[in-house]
Every structure is written in C-alpha cells, then in structure tokens.
Design a protein around this motif. Sequence first.
Motif, PDB file in Angstrom:
ATOM      1  N   LYS A  10      34.680  36.941  38.183  1.00  0.00           N
ATOM      2  CA  LYS A  10      35.447  37.055  39.415  1.00  0.00           C
ATOM      3  C   LYS A  10      35.328  38.496  39.914  1.00  0.00           C
ATOM      4  O   LYS A  10      35.238  39.434  39.137  1.00  0.00           O
ATOM      5  N   LYS A  12      36.441  42.033  41.427  1.00  0.00           N
ATOM      6  CA  LYS A  12      37.608  42.907  41.247  1.00  0.00           C
ATOM      7  C   LYS A  12      37.647  43.878  42.432  1.00  0.00           C
ATOM      8  O   LYS A  12      36.638  44.108  43.082  1.00  0.00           O
ATOM      9  N   HIS A  13      38.789  44.452  42.650  1.00  0.00           N
ATOM     10  CA  HIS A  13      38.962  45.413  43.738  1.00  0.00           C
ATOM     11  C   HIS A  13      37.920  46.537  43.635  1.00  0.00           C
ATOM     12  O   HIS A  13      37.351  46.973  44.633  1.00  0.00           O
ATOM     13  N   TYR A  52      38.065  37.520  47.822  1.00  0.00           N
ATOM     14  CA  TYR A  52      38.361  36.966  46.498  1.00  0.00           C
ATOM     15  C   TYR A  52      37.700  35.612  46.250  1.00  0.00           C
ATOM     16  O   TYR A  52      37.928  34.988  45.224  1.00  0.00           O
TER      17      TYR A  52
END
Length: 156
Positions: A10, A12-13, A52
């Motif tokens: 996934k 991430k920022h 996201y």
Amino acid sequence: MNKFTVGFRKVKHEDLDFLVKLRKKSMNKHLLAAGIKMSNEQHIERVKEAYYESHIILCDRKPIGVLKFGVLSNKNLEKSLHIRQFQILPEYQGKGIGSKVLTVVKKKALQLCLPITLNVLLKNPARALYLRHGFQVEGKNKLEYQMRCPLEVIAA
C-alpha cells in the motif's frame, strides 16, 4: 531473463516524492509526444488523485512503479475495475513486470466479477502490452484510447 519477485505494498504518505519522480521518468516523453507539457505542480496533482488507491510495485522489494486502480461506474452505471495509473521506471520496462502486474489485476477483477478498463495515450507503447493481455480499444479521443478487457477474456 533473471527471475525476480514482483510484489505490492500500500502507498504511504512518504512515497509522494518517489511517485512524482516515477511519473516524470515514465510519462514525460509520452505526454510531450501527445503535446502535453505539465508543470511540477500538475504532476503532483495527478499523483495525489485517488492517492490511497495507489499500490507501490516492488521488484525484489525495491519500489519500481505504481499501480493505481479502483472500482468505477461509468455513465451507463456499468462498473469496471479501472486502472487510473500504471507506471514502471523505464529501466524496468520490457522485462515482463507489466505482464505480472496485469495478471494480478485480472485475478482481482475475476474476484469482483468486473471487466478492467483503462485509458492510454495514443502514442504510448504500453498499448501493445494491453492488447497482448486481451484489452480491446473501445474508443478514442484526440489524446488517448479507452481500452477494456471483458470479463470473458479475463476468465478464459
């Protein structure tokens, strides 16, 4: 060809910088060929869209690309698994990674019982990859092709 492991994680920022660099490296020449010149801010904006829904593509655990996809309903309320962005660093292109990624997307589409859709710039050579994987051109505008891989092709 070397065996390599393709994986996902996934987003991430902290991935923003990598994703902007990736977008420029993998897309600029295709965008310019289409007559599109984008500022740094425009690239950042595109990366941040549906941020996201992004998955970092890993090759031997090293980030080398991005796949951004989600379920989309079109005007006829037909749902599809839509690939919004799919980029691989140029030095990793042509090694079969794109095919491995599309195989994973097809498994997901099969679980959801949805066709896969995407848009690809007219001059982007990635279109050949999509055609090999059973995508069909459904339409085109002055910038890009709209492509679709029907469920029966995915299930075959």
